[in-house]
Structure formats: C-alpha cells, structure tokens
Design a protein around this motif. Structure first.
Motif, short mmCIF file in Angstrom:
data_model
loop_
_atom_site.label_atom_id
_atom_site.label_comp_id
_atom_site.label_asym_id
_atom_site.label_seq_id
_atom_site.Cartn_x
_atom_site.Cartn_y
_atom_site.Cartn_z
N LEU A 106 0.83 -1.19 0.00
CA LEU A 106 0.00 0.00 0.00
C LEU A 106 0.87 1.25 0.00
O LEU A 106 1.90 1.30 0.64
CB LEU A 106 -0.91 0.00 1.23
CG LEU A 106 -2.02 1.03 1.21
CD1 LEU A 106 -2.96 0.82 0.04
CD2 LEU A 106 -2.80 0.96 2.52
N SER A 107 0.42 2.24 -0.74
CA SER A 107 1.14 3.51 -0.83
C SER A 107 0.11 4.64 -0.82
O SER A 107 -1.08 4.41 -1.02
CB SER A 107 1.95 3.57 -2.12
OG SER A 107 1.08 3.61 -3.24
N THR A 108 0.59 5.84 -0.62
CA THR A 108 -0.30 7.01 -0.68
C THR A 108 -0.95 7.11 -2.05
O THR A 108 -2.14 7.44 -2.15
CB THR A 108 0.48 8.30 -0.35
OG1 THR A 108 1.06 8.15 0.95
CG2 THR A 108 -0.42 9.51 -0.37
N ASP A 109 -0.21 6.81 -3.10
CA ASP A 109 -0.79 6.85 -4.45
C ASP A 109 -1.95 5.88 -4.58
O ASP A 109 -2.98 6.22 -5.18
CB ASP A 109 0.27 6.53 -5.51
CG ASP A 109 1.25 7.67 -5.71
OD1 ASP A 109 0.95 8.81 -5.32
OD2 ASP A 109 2.34 7.40 -6.25
N LEU A 110 -1.82 4.67 -4.04
CA LEU A 110 -2.91 3.70 -4.12
C LEU A 110 -4.11 4.15 -3.28
O LEU A 110 -5.26 3.99 -3.72
CB LEU A 110 -2.44 2.32 -3.67
CG LEU A 110 -1.55 1.58 -4.65
CD1 LEU A 110 -1.03 0.28 -4.03
CD2 LEU A 110 -2.30 1.27 -5.94
N VAL A 111 -3.86 4.71 -2.12
CA VAL A 111 -4.97 5.21 -1.30
C VAL A 111 -5.68 6.35 -2.04
O VAL A 111 -6.91 6.38 -2.09
CB VAL A 111 -4.46 5.69 0.08
CG1 VAL A 111 -5.56 6.40 0.86
CG2 VAL A 111 -3.91 4.51 0.88
N ASN A 112 -4.93 7.24 -2.65
CA ASN A 112 -5.54 8.34 -3.41
C ASN A 112 -6.35 7.82 -4.59
O ASN A 112 -7.39 8.39 -4.94
CB ASN A 112 -4.47 9.31 -3.90
CG ASN A 112 -3.91 10.15 -2.80
OD1 ASN A 112 -4.56 10.43 -1.81
ND2 ASN A 112 -2.66 10.55 -2.95
N TRP A 113 -5.91 6.75 -5.22
CA TRP A 113 -6.58 6.17 -6.38
C TRP A 113 -7.91 5.52 -6.00
O TRP A 113 -8.89 5.58 -6.75
CB TRP A 113 -5.65 5.15 -7.04
CG TRP A 113 -6.28 4.36 -8.12
CD1 TRP A 113 -6.43 4.74 -9.43
CD2 TRP A 113 -6.87 3.06 -8.00
NE1 TRP A 113 -7.07 3.72 -10.12
CE2 TRP A 113 -7.34 2.69 -9.27
CE3 TRP A 113 -7.01 2.17 -6.95
CZ2 TRP A 113 -7.96 1.48 -9.50
CZ3 TRP A 113 -7.63 0.95 -7.18
CH2 TRP A 113 -8.10 0.62 -8.45
N ALA A 114 -7.98 4.91 -4.82
CA ALA A 114 -9.13 4.10 -4.42
C ALA A 114 -10.34 4.95 -4.05
O ALA A 114 -10.20 6.07 -3.55
CB ALA A 114 -8.75 3.22 -3.24
N ASP A 115 -11.52 4.41 -4.30
CA ASP A 115 -12.76 5.00 -3.82
C ASP A 115 -13.17 4.36 -2.50
O ASP A 115 -13.66 5.01 -1.59
CB ASP A 115 -13.89 4.80 -4.83
CG ASP A 115 -13.67 5.55 -6.12
OD1 ASP A 115 -13.18 6.68 -6.06
OD2 ASP A 115 -13.96 4.99 -7.19
N ILE A 116 -12.98 3.03 -2.44
CA ILE A 116 -13.33 2.25 -1.26
C ILE A 116 -12.11 1.39 -0.91
O ILE A 116 -11.49 0.81 -1.81
CB ILE A 116 -14.53 1.31 -1.52
CG1 ILE A 116 -15.74 2.09 -2.03
CG2 ILE A 116 -14.89 0.52 -0.27
CD1 ILE A 116 -16.87 1.20 -2.51
#
Length: 73
Positions: free
Chosen positions: A7-17
């Motif tokens: 997990l990365s900040t980029d993945l968190v930013n990309w996700a809706d849920i």
C-alpha cells in the motif's frame, strides 16, 4: 507474508473504497494515511486475517460481506 502490491499514498488516493480484514488493519491505515483517507470509504470486514490466498472459505466470506458495501453511495 510479503505483499505483491504494498500500500502507498498513491494507491490510497486512487481508491474510492478500501477494504480491510481486521480492525488492527484499519487502525494502521488510519494512522499511516490519515490525510489521504479523508474522502475515502474505509470498511473493516471483521474477518480474521488467517486465511491463505484464495482459500475457498475466505472467498465465501468475501462474497457474502463485500457486495453490500458496493451498493452504498
């Protein structure tokens, strides 16, 4: 266990849920990615994280628990 896609900040930013298995996972994400999670839905499924990858029992639990969260807006 080593994750294929950490997990990365980029993945968190990309996700809706974002789904997590346990409350401890939710707490770690909230601590590490607090700012990025402000506009996200973070859902704890309350499933013990002791299953192997694609364990049929885990798949059954996920099929029962995840869809109800996908229909909400």
């Amino acid at each position: 266990m080593m994750r294929k896609n950490p997990l990365s900040t980029d993945l968190v930013n990309w996700a809706d849920i974002i789904f997590v298995m346990e409350k401890a996972h939710r707490t770690k994400l909230q601590t590490r990615y607090r700012a990025a999670l402000k506009s996200k839905r973070l859902i704890c499924l309350d499933i013990p994280d002791n299953y192997t990858f694609m364990d049929p029992a885990l798949v059954t639990l996920l099929q029962a628990k995840v869809p109800q969260h996908l229909l909400k807006k």
